[in-house]
Design a protein around this motif. Structure first.
Motif, short mmCIF file in Angstrom:
data_model
loop_
_atom_site.label_atom_id
_atom_site.label_comp_id
_atom_site.label_asym_id
_atom_site.label_seq_id
_atom_site.Cartn_x
_atom_site.Cartn_y
_atom_site.Cartn_z
N ARG A 5 -3.14 -5.22 2.51
CA ARG A 5 -3.54 -3.84 4.09
C ARG A 5 -2.05 -3.93 4.92
NH1 ARG A 5 -7.76 -3.44 7.53
NH2 ARG A 5 -7.86 -5.89 8.29
N PRO A 63 0.67 -1.50 0.00
CA PRO A 63 -0.39 0.04 0.00
C PRO A 63 1.42 1.69 -0.12
CG PRO A 63 0.39 -0.41 2.03
CD PRO A 63 0.93 -2.00 0.90
N HIS A 80 -2.56 -10.35 3.85
CA HIS A 80 -3.00 -10.14 2.37
C HIS A 80 -4.21 -11.03 1.29
CE1 HIS A 80 -3.07 -9.63 -2.22
NE2 HIS A 80 -2.69 -10.49 -2.47
#
Lengths: 180, 237
Positions: free
Chosen positions: B207, B181, B223
């Motif tokens: 994330r 990210p 993930h």
């Protein structure tokens, strides 16, 4: 319902150990020999300009000599050959060549004898799927292919227990691939 | 009574959730992807079965690839918590997950990678794991670096981890890549952005999880990967 994750290319840099020694020999599993006729399948993979493709991954999946899949979806799977996994992996060499040692598959119900192929490579954003046949016959997957292209899915017998299955990703005599 | 495993149904995917086959600025793609239309078929048992025991054919490599002590790889230590589900959201347990990545400098341990970034003698960069019953597996690694793609126009790959997964049937086989990210290079990556659908593209990005517990020795990412296939609805008698 969840959305299946997007595919991506395998790229050129998968680890050298991705293709284990012996992973292209389906006739031996856990040190024991599968039953049936052992055969060689060799082929060459090329792209549109005819260039041989090195470092391309080929995987196969097939039933055993009696046409039984080692998978619970097959109603006969309890009788599958315990010494046959049905899956293998190979990488192409610098001449685009791959080789598998496997067992001549039997005919599953409603299908002609066949071997499922998958190709993974740098520049392939999606896995390419095709199917090898040994001869023309009644087979729902083969019959889905336009008649003029079916011959391209036939392995060519080279001698006793030896077959050739060349794959062209794009261009004249392009191998038929399946979109599922 | 014997429990008979539910057969798997595979339905066509929404093409917008999958990458284009031919990608502008990725010069290999127009030479290698079929010109003819893909042949549509109704999947049979052959495609709706598949290798459940591929892990018995390959050598498993542990999930701790960052190393320890004076053998620790250079880079930002991360924990990557992976979960594998099917289209019903059901965990896919016992499936082989193969992962590989560049080192923190953006260099792969591969004979074909002639990038100038330095190799790290303590980093092989590959793992092979089997998911547990809840579809989970975990990787302790270092964050991969970005690297330039040898094209004339200076395209850089953002940090990413490669994944290869099997699932329950031949048509659930998946090769994909996971991104991090907040990376500025994500927005211009030709491979990530080949997926047209925004939500599908965002689902390829892991994330970040805020730190919990001790020790706080690594950044944690999770993930989720969804493999094709769902259980067939049982026929009511």
């Amino acid at each position: 319902m969840m959305i299946p994750t997007g595919e991506a290319t395998i790229g050129p840099f998968f680890p050298p150990r991705y293709v284990d020694q012996g992973a292209n020999d389906l006739t031996m599993f856990d040190g024991r020999k599968a039953k049936g006729e052992a055969i060689w399948i060799r082929g060459r993979v090329v792209q549109e300009d005819g260039a041989a493709l090195e470092n391309l991954i080929v995987e196969i999946w097939q039933p055993d000599a009696d046409g039984i899949f080692r998978h619970p979806a097959d109603p006969r799977h309890a009788r599958a050959d315990p010494d046959f996994l049905g899956w293998g992996r190979a990488a192409t060499d610098d001449k685009g060549g791959y080789v598998f040692r496997t067992i001549m598959p039997g005919a599953p119900e409603g299908r002609a004898p066949h071997i499922n192929f998958m190709l993974m490579f740098s520049g392939l954003m999606r896995i390419l799927k095709t199917t090898l046949y040994f001869e023309h016959g009644m087979d729902v997957v083969l019959l889905a292919v336009p008649a003029s292209r079916r011959e391209l899915l036939m392995a060519k017998k080279q001698g006793p227990g030896s077959y050739r299955f060349d794959i062209r990703l794009r261009g004249e005599n392009e191998t038929p691939f399946f979109g599922d | 009574m014997l429990s008979i495993p539910m057969p798997t149904i595979i339905q066509p995917r929404d093409e917008r959730t999958q990458p284009a086959r031919i990608v502008a600025g990725y010069p290999q793609t127009p030479l290698r992807n079929p010109r003819q239309p893909l042949v549509k078929r109704s999947p049979t048992l052959s495609e709706l079965s598949g290798p459940l025991e591929a892990a018995r054919r390959v050598k498993l490599l542990g999930g701790d690839i960052a190393g320890h002590g004076d053998k620790q790889a250079i880079g930002q230590l991360i924990h990557l918590k992976v979960r594998v589900l099917d289209e019903d959201g059901a965990p896919v347990g016992g499936t082989l997950v193969e992962m590989w990545q560049a080192n923190a400098a953006g260099r792969y341990l591969h004979p074909n990678d002639d990038d100038h970034a330095p190799p790290d003698p303590n980093f092989y960069g590959a793992a092979r794991l089997v998911t547990d019953e809840s579809g989970r597996c975990e990787l302790r690694t270092v964050k991969p670096g970005a690297y330039p793609v040898p094209t004339r126009d200076g395209w850089w790959r953002p940090p990413h981890v490669h994944f290869s997964l099997f699932g329950k049937v031949w048509l659930s086989r998946l090769v994909t890549q996971m991104y991090f990210p907040g990376e500025p290079l994500n927005g211009q990556d030709r491979i990530l952005n080949a997926v047209p659908d925004t939500a599908a593209r965002e689902s390829l990005v892991a994330r970040y999880l805020p730190p919990t517990g001790d020790p706080h020795d690594a950044l944690v990412f999770e993930h989720q990967i969804v493999l094709r296939g769902r259980a067939a609805t049982p026929v009511q008698p």
